[in-house]
Design a protein around this motif. Structure first.
Motif, short mmCIF file in Angstrom:
data_model
loop_
_atom_site.label_atom_id
_atom_site.label_comp_id
_atom_site.label_asym_id
_atom_site.label_seq_id
_atom_site.Cartn_x
_atom_site.Cartn_y
_atom_site.Cartn_z
N GLY A 172 0.70 -1.03 -0.04
CA GLY A 172 -0.06 0.03 0.11
C GLY A 172 0.68 1.26 -0.15
N SER A 173 0.32 2.39 0.34
CA SER A 173 1.09 3.83 0.26
C SER A 173 1.44 4.12 1.66
N ILE A 174 2.35 4.81 1.65
CA ILE A 174 3.04 5.52 3.06
C ILE A 174 1.78 6.14 3.89
N PRO A 175 1.89 5.96 5.08
CA PRO A 175 0.59 6.23 5.63
C PRO A 175 0.67 7.95 6.23
N ASP A 176 -0.56 8.60 5.98
CA ASP A 176 -0.78 9.80 6.43
C ASP A 176 -0.29 9.96 7.97
N VAL A 195 4.13 1.75 -2.34
CA VAL A 195 3.86 2.48 -3.61
C VAL A 195 3.50 4.05 -3.45
N ARG A 196 3.66 4.91 -4.47
CA ARG A 196 3.29 6.09 -4.63
C ARG A 196 4.02 7.01 -4.02
N LEU A 197 3.90 8.17 -3.84
CA LEU A 197 4.55 9.45 -3.30
C LEU A 197 4.65 9.43 -1.85
N ILE A 198 5.59 10.27 -1.26
CA ILE A 198 5.47 10.64 0.10
C ILE A 198 4.20 11.33 0.21
N PRO A 199 3.61 11.29 1.60
CA PRO A 199 2.33 12.05 1.70
C PRO A 199 2.66 13.49 1.82
N GLY A 223 12.11 13.41 -9.14
CA GLY A 223 11.89 14.64 -8.62
C GLY A 223 10.52 15.04 -7.85
N GLU A 224 9.41 14.29 -8.22
CA GLU A 224 8.27 14.55 -7.56
C GLU A 224 8.27 13.83 -6.39
N PHE A 225 9.05 12.68 -6.18
CA PHE A 225 9.31 12.18 -4.86
C PHE A 225 9.90 12.86 -3.91
N MET A 226 11.12 13.50 -4.37
CA MET A 226 11.98 14.50 -3.47
C MET A 226 11.03 15.70 -3.06
N ASP A 227 10.33 16.17 -3.91
CA ASP A 227 9.57 17.53 -3.66
C ASP A 227 8.53 17.18 -2.55
N GLY A 228 8.44 15.82 -2.29
CA GLY A 228 7.71 15.42 -1.12
C GLY A 228 8.25 15.50 0.28
N LEU A 229 9.51 15.70 0.14
CA LEU A 229 10.23 15.91 1.68
C LEU A 229 10.08 17.18 2.18
N PRO A 230 10.10 17.18 3.61
CA PRO A 230 9.57 18.49 4.16
C PRO A 230 10.71 19.33 4.05
N ARG A 231 10.27 20.66 3.35
CA ARG A 231 11.30 21.81 3.39
C ARG A 231 12.20 21.97 4.42
N CYS A 232 11.33 21.84 5.69
CA CYS A 232 12.24 22.07 6.75
C CYS A 232 13.54 21.26 7.07
N SER A 233 13.39 20.08 6.58
CA SER A 233 14.43 18.97 6.87
C SER A 233 15.42 18.94 5.78
#
Length: 836
Positions: A172-176, A195-199, A223-233
């Motif tokens: 499944g997906s990475i949980p919220d 599967v799928r991107l980071i919440p 690119g989309e996957f890494m865009d899901g990383l928290p900007r503050c981290s």
């Protein structure tokens, strides 16, 4: 473990880790040490059940029983350890424990819980809200939960700092819920089916330092996957690993903003485009691995100018080109550099001369067309692994490499010349094959640890030095394709100890001496080679017989090739006892006798082969099949199941049992003296691709089952005594050179031959009539002679009887002559009419 330990009632700290207690049980008496605060029994070879008496240690804060052969059926005793803050039961068998989540949830003081590889399958939530409000580290990796990661029992543990969930068969997906764990620093989701991107709700996770997503099924743009990383981290993340996650797209140009990044790995993906220049700004980066992708473009010094701490660089198996000026001095000191299949040449990169700390250098297939510089052997004298194979390197090697520390040197498939040098003393793997080395081998091969020696396809002359017999640890030896002469290695030592491991050959699993001019008998030292799997003595001048001990002494043999020698005698009768044998080629020798009949013992040929070689270096092997010699890699030839006994003096019949070898892909029995019929069940060999029975004395009809061979692409039955109709079938009619398949068998008829089977029947009828007439004439002649002498003897006494007798004979002769003339005329006319 002494029971007197129980007398130490005031003991608070007990560490017995990393000992060897010979798989004994943990003494029950440990449970009486009630003042213990710290108990470490990890990796000490304990076994059996964990004693429930450990629940008596009510003051215990630290318990580690990991890395033993322990199991537990009930862990209710854990609930009595109310002060426990650290619990590590890694690799303890908990597969029979029920309600483990509820049990550990009662330990309100827990800060660290490790239950990795414990055989857990259930993740049922606790009956009430978890009491693990102080838990900072949770490791339940390596269990087979086979469920969704969403809405799990640990979703509300907001104090977690480290979460290890790898290899648990999550899907499944990475949980919220992850977005609520604001204290998280380490997340390991690797080896799952996520599967799928980071919440998108992870913006509050500002403390992230380590992220592992390896072997997941993200299947998205990197690119989309890494865009899901928290900007503050972005400025705190130190480790980002995304190996084999089906990532596509391009690396983000802002990657240079991850200033704390020390480990970046995204190998085995489908990442495209160029490498961003921002990579060069990652001053803390120690490991950069982007291998096995589809990256392209040119790498310049700006890509590396700011990588002050870089130690491990792997860009191999991309379409990258390095364009760095020769006088550039790198700011880093690499330990590992892998650039296979990137464009590094044609000149040998000068900037490498500063990399004196390199331990592993891999420049295979990098387009180098240059002489190996002298500084190479000094700069990398301490390296353990050197690979520059598959280039166009030329010139000679230093005469003596004994100063090198290298354990592995691969320089195969280049254009190197000169003599083979004296080997490094610590060398384990050496590949100098497919070059132009000449002259004799070094007289002294001083390399006591050598396991792999590949010198194939050079121009080496002389004899094999006797010092090779000292290499008792050698596992693979390939001297094929040279100009070696003299007897094969005389390494045989008479000994009463047949299992002695200090004999040359005792560790051999592959030996190739083909395509030389080596003479002598079958090498005796192979009696020690009980682990030998591959043997190729083809195209030499070996004489004598194939030894009877071959099946007994080499029971693991999978490939036996002795083609084109001068071996004589019979095939060893026990040869079919080699159950692993899937490739047998003894063609073009002077072998006589019959084919050993218990072929059903060749078990590896009775199934379709799925054999795959796992050699340290890929092997190129000549295989003769389908009437020609082809070259196969070691990964492919293992799929071939072959018997080639051609061009010998074999007699007798083809054993019916050959039809049991249904895995055969090639069968060649041509140019022998085999008689009898082709086995009727030949059609059972359903994977057969090549069948050659030509130039024998086989008779009878071609079995109709031959048309069942749907894989067949080469067939030769020429020059035998076969008769009858040629079987029909789409596979047989699709073969090339149709007429050549059956030529030399005058008794055959039907397509593709011009002779149809009705003509053949008429000819047979004519021959039968002619045979009847001949029999009639013979009978008449015998009767005539006998009658003549009987009458002659009777009438000798009376002249009148003689005159009457000869008058009768004259009349009879006239009548017979007329009858024979008319009969012969009728027969000749019938023959002409049928032919027309």
């Amino acid at each position: 473990m002494s029971s007197s330990l129980a007398a130490l009632q005031q003991l608070r700290y007990l560490d017995l880790s990393c000992n060897f207690f010979n798989y004994t049980n943990i003494p029950v008496s440990v449970g009486s040490l009630e003042n213990l605060r710290y108990l470490n029994l990890s990796s000490s070879q304990f076994s059996g059940r964990i004693p429930s008496q450990l629940g008596n240690l009510s003051n215990l804060k630290y318990l580690d029983v990991s890395g033993n052969d322990l199991q537990a059926v009930d862990v209710a005793w854990l609930s009595r350890l109310s002060l426990l803050s650290n619990l590590d039961m890694t690799k303890v068998d908990l597969s029979h424990v029920r309600g483990w989540v509820h049990m550990v949830s009662m330990l309100a003081s827990l800060k660290m819980l490790r239950l990795a590889h414990c055989g857990l399958t259930s993740t049922m939530p606790a009956t009430s809200k978890s009491n693990l409000t102080h838990l900072q580290v949770l490791d339940i990796s390596g269990n087979m939960f086979n469920t969704s990661l969403e809405h799990n029992w640990f979703g509300d543990l907001t104090s977690l700092e480290e979460l290890y969930l790898s290899s648990c068969d999550w899907h499944g997906s990475i949980p919220d819920e992850l977005g609520n764990m604001t204290s998280l620093q380490v997340i390991d989701f690797s080896f799952n089916d996520l599967v799928r991107l980071i919440p998108s709700n992870l913006e509050k996770l500002c403390n992230l330092e380590v992220l592992h997503f390896d072997e997941s099924n993200i299947n998205a743009s990197i690119g989309e996957f890494m865009d899901g990383l928290p900007r503050c981290s972005l400025s705190t993340i130190r480790v980002l690993s995304m190996d084999n996650t089906s990532m596509t797209g391009k690396l983000p140009i802002w990657i240079g903003n991850m200033t704390s990044l020390s480990f970046l790995s995204a190998r085995y993906n489908m990442i495209t485009g160029t490498v961003p220049l921002g990579i060069g700004a990652l001053g803390n980066l120690t490991v950069l691995d982007l291998s096995y992708n589809k990256l392209n473009g040119v790498l310049i010094k700006e890509h590396f100018s700011g990588l002050l701490n870089l130690e491990d660089l792997d860009l191999s198996f991309n379409s990258l080109k390095m364009d760095i000026e020769p006088n550039w001095v790198p700011p880093f000191r690499l330990k590992y550099l892998w650039l296979q299949s990137c464009r590094v040449g044609p000149r040998f990169p000068e900037w490498l001369r500063w990399q004196t700390d390199i331990d592993d250098l891999r420049l295979g297939n990098t387009g180098l067309d240059d002489v190996i510089p002298d500084w190479f052997w000094v700069t990398f004298s301490r390296a353990s692994y050197l690979d520059a194979s598959g280039n166009k390197l030329h010139g000679s090697l230093p005469a003596n490499l004994q100063h090198m520390s290298a354990e592995t040197i691969y320089l195969g498939s280049n254009q190197l010349t000169g003599q083979v040098p004296w080997l490094p003393i610590n060398i384990i793997y050496l590949d100098l094959s497919s070059n132009s080395f000449s002259g004799p081998l070094p007289s002294e091969l001083k390399a006591p640890q050598l396991e792999l020696l590949l010198l194939a396809n050079n121009q080496i002359t002389g004899t094999i030095p006797s010092s090779i017999c000292q290499l008792t640890g050698l596992g693979r030896l390939d001297l094929s394709g040279n100009n070696l002469t003299g007897d094969a290695m005389q390494c045989w030592k008479e000994s009463d100890n047949s299992s002695s491991m200090d004999q040359f050959g005792s560790g051999l699993y592959s030996l190739a001496l083909s395509n030389n001019d080596i003479s002598g008998v079958f090498p005796k030292f192979l009696q020690w080679a009980s682990e030998l799997e591959f043997l190729d003595l083809s195209y030499n001048r070996f004489v004598g017989t194939l030894p009877k001990w071959l099946p007994e002494k080499m029971p693991e043999l999978e490939v036996l090739m002795v083609r084109s020698n001068m071996f004589s005698g019979h095939i060893p009768k026990d040869l079919p006892c080699l159950e692993s044998l899937h490739y047998l080629d003894i063609g073009h020798n002077n072998i006589s006798g019959t084919i050993p009949w218990p072929l059903s013992n060749l078990k590896a040929m009775r199934v379709r082969s799925q054999y795959m070689e796992d050699y340290e270096v890929e092997q190129i092997i000549p295989i003769t099949t389908k009437g020609q010699t082809r070259y196969y890699t070691s990964e492919v030839y293992g799929l071939l199941v072959n018997i080639d006994l051609s061009c010998n003096s074999l007699t007798g019949q083809i054993p019916e049992e050959i039809s049991l070898l249904i895995g055969l892909t090639s069968l060649n029995l041509s140019s022998n003296q085999l008689v009898g019929k082709i086995p009727n069940q030949i059609g059972h060999l359903k994977y057969l691709e090549s069948l050659d029975l030509s130039y024998n004395e086989l008779s009878g009809e071609i079995p109709s089952s031959l048309s069942d061979l749907t894989y067949l692409s080469y067939l030769n039955l020429s020059y035998n005594n076969l008769s009858g109709a040629i079987p029909s079938g789409p596979q047989l009619q699709a073969l090339d050179n149709q007429i050549d398949i059956y030529i030399g068998n005058p008794g055959l008829c039907g397509h593709p031959l011009s002779k149809n089977c009705s003509t053949l029947d008429a000819e047979q009828s004519i021959h039968e009539d002619a045979n009847h007439v001949a029999s009639l004439y013979l009978g008449m002649s015998i009767g005539f002679v006998v009658g003549l002498w009987t009458v002659f003897c009777t009438v000798l006494m009376r002249r009148a009887w003689v005159i009457a007798y000869f008058q009768i004979i004259d009349k009879l002769y006239d009548e017979v002559y007329v009858w024979v003339f008319i009969a012969w005329a009728r027969l000749t006319k019938k023959t002409r009419d049928d032919a027309a």
